[in-house]
Design an enzyme around this catalytic site. Structure first.
Site, short mmCIF file in Angstrom:
data_model
loop_
_atom_site.label_atom_id
_atom_site.label_comp_id
_atom_site.label_asym_id
_atom_site.label_seq_id
_atom_site.Cartn_x
_atom_site.Cartn_y
_atom_site.Cartn_z
N LYS A 33 0.81 -1.22 0.00
CA LYS A 33 0.00 0.00 0.00
C LYS A 33 0.84 1.27 0.00
O LYS A 33 0.39 2.32 -0.44
CB LYS A 33 -0.96 -0.03 1.19
CG LYS A 33 -1.99 -1.13 1.01
CD LYS A 33 -3.09 -1.10 2.03
CE LYS A 33 -4.20 -2.07 1.68
NZ LYS A 33 -3.84 -3.48 1.91
C1 LIG Z 1 -4.52 -4.54 1.39
C2 LIG Z 1 -3.85 -5.85 1.35
C3 LIG Z 1 -4.30 -6.90 0.52
C4 LIG Z 1 -5.54 -6.78 -0.33
O1 LIG Z 1 -5.41 -5.87 -1.40
P1 LIG Z 1 -6.69 -5.32 -2.17
O2 LIG Z 1 -6.19 -4.22 -3.01
O3 LIG Z 1 -7.65 -4.85 -1.11
O4 LIG Z 1 -7.26 -6.46 -2.97
C5 LIG Z 1 -3.58 -8.08 0.50
N1 LIG Z 1 -2.49 -8.24 1.27
C6 LIG Z 1 -2.03 -7.27 2.08
C7 LIG Z 1 -0.82 -7.54 2.91
C8 LIG Z 1 -2.69 -6.04 2.15
O5 LIG Z 1 -2.23 -5.09 2.98
#
Ligand SMILES: *Cc1c(COP(=O)(O)O)cnc(C)c1O
Length: 468
Positions: free
Chosen positions: A112
């Site tokens: 993210k």
């Molecule tokens: C946010 C997240 C996901 C999921 O990603 P999306 O974009 O919501 O599908 C998967 N793994 C981790 C470690 C995350 O932080």
């Protein structure tokens, strides 16, 4: 580039108009009027650095910035100082033909950061231009909250109010958030679950007058700028494993809210030769069920399992509407009908409709993983080469292996580092995850947070006092 809503009732807007927004005013999601085709540019894009590539992609979608201005903001973001290496998203090979694109070398050790770090710069600049303030109110089960706080810390004209479920995050995740001492960051530990936190955000957010008066906003996964920033690393991943543009590459993506894999869909629509996009889910298999059966059935709170890959514990996939908009031929009337069916019956079914053919042609496929799979995958990888996979990435690797095609490279996206989820790593391999030097002893740092009951009134009063 013009932006529209999937529900068809938003006047056309530009990138900077939608930058600070979550939902479109008609309740839909913001989408670009078209996906620019870049097939003929691919040979030139191949040799670009991450920041140069980001500039190429972003300038197609955010063409209301001066190019030099956009370039400065991008260059400030994608640096080795923030992301740990020149390549920003290094690729490693797990076994012949199965690659791991490392997306979690940013400041909070989850993918993210790649979008959120850019968002911090874009938001600060946009607020200054408008002469406005913004108070970001959000709920987190871990990764989003810390990525948002670290991206926004110390920035002018904004404050972050992040709700998290008291006592339910890993010690490491709690320390990452609560040890921030910046004056514009407010951690609010709620005595309840993540769903309670989300309900509080919704309760406050549905009070339009209060929201406006206190300049409340969000940085959740439906924010368009986050999605478009994620498109960049599909190009990077493709170039680093495909010899030339005649080759296909498959991608497997550990998924929750469908934001990460949606970015892959957009890259594919732009002409990147992605063969298959494989959605990996955990026990919360809303998306796997859809791609297998055509039925999209959102779960109710109690039907959402708490798992050892918690960032994928979702009951509905908030970005899914953007994909369905494309599947129904970008007809907002069809989207409104399907989401009316969700509102009234918690599901829709595309199997016996003309749209199921479009899903089959989309290149999507899916699989699921459970706790035992996760543990076995982490253990097997560690025994093979000493690499520690985080539990979410392990879900992806498990599903990726099941979808290998002869002669087609497979790239699995790494979504977080193992150190964030020590308990599961200990269970799998009986030792502590490796910890980057910057994070040694963070659990011992002083923590700063408020602790509230799950009560909208208490939160409302706090915001009244502390919001800008
Ligand atoms: C946010 C997240 C996901 C999921 O990603 P999306 O974009 O919501 O599908 C998967 N793994 C981790 C470690 C995350 O932080």
């Amino acid at each position: 580039m013009q932006y529209l809503s999937t529900r068809g009732k938003m006047p056309p807007a530009r990138f900077r108009d939608v930058l600070l927004e979550g939902l479109a005013p008609d309740g839909g999601l913001v989408v670009p009027a078209q996906y620019p085709r870049v097939d003929s540019l691919l040979p030139r894009w191949r040799g670009l650095s991450y920041a140069q590539l980001a500039l190429q992609v972003l300038s197609l979608y955010a063409d209301d910035y001066e190019p030099a201005h956009l370039e400065r903001m991008i260059r400030r973001t994608y640096t080795p100082a923030i992301f740990g290496s020149e390549s920003i998203t290094p690729m490693v090979e797990l076994e012949p033909g199965l690659h791991l694109l490392q997306l979690s070398n940013g400041p909070t050790l989850a993918f993210k950061d790649l979008a959120m770090q850019l968002l911090g710069v874009l938001f600060e600049e946009e607020l200054a231009r408008r002469g406005e303030n913004l108070n970001i109110l959000g709920a987190t089960s871990g990764d989003t909250g810390s990525a948002a706080e670290v991206a926004m810390r110390g920035r002018s004209r904004m404050r972050v109010f992040m709700l998290s479920p008291y006592g339910r995050m890993s010690d490491f995740q709690r320390a990452q958030m609560y040890s921030l001492q910046d004056e514009n960051i407010f951690n609010i530990a709620i005595e309840g679950s993540f769903d309670d936190c989300q309900d509080l955000v919704k309760a406050i957010g549905s009070d339009v007058a209060f929201k406006r008066e206190h300049h409340l906003g969000a940085v959740n996964s439906i924010n368009w700028a986050r999605i478009v920033a994620q498109v960049v690393y599909y190009f990077r991943g493709y170039f680093s494993v495909a010899r030339d543009e005649s080759e296909q590459v498959d991608f497997c993506v550990p998924s929750g809210n469908f934001g990460n894999v949606l970015a892959g869909w957009i890259a594919r629509q732009m002409g990147l030769p992605i063969g298959r996009l494989i959605v990996a889910t955990n026990e919360n298999d809303v998306l796997d069920e859809f791609f297998r059966t055509g039925r999209y059935r959102v779960r109710r709170g109690a039907e959402t399992y708490v798992t050892s890959s918690p960032s994928m514990d979702i009951s509905k996939a908030s970005n899914f509407e953007r994909f369905i908009f494309d599947i129904v031929g970008r007809d907002p009337g069809a989207v409104r009908e399907l989401w009316w069916s969700i509102d009234t019956q918690a599901c829709f079914d595309l199997k016996h409709t003309p749209f199921w053919g479009a899903v089959a042609a989309s290149g999507f496929s899916s699989g699921r993983s459970n706790h035992a799979d996760r543990i076995a995958t982490i253990r097997a990888q560690f025994e093979r080469d000493g690499r520690m996979l985080d539990p979410h990435t392990a879900d992806g690797v498990k599903v990726a292996r099941e979808h290998r095609r002869a002669g087609v490279p497979m790239v699995c996206l790494e979504t977080a580092q193992a150190v964030k989820f020590a308990q599961t790593i200990r269970e799998a391999i009986g030792r502590e995850p490796e910890r980057p030097a910057a994070f040694r002893g963070i659990e011992e740092l002083p923590q700063r947070y408020e602790r509230f009951a799950s009560d909208p009134e208490q939160l409302r009063q706090f915001l009244q006092v502390h919001a800008l």
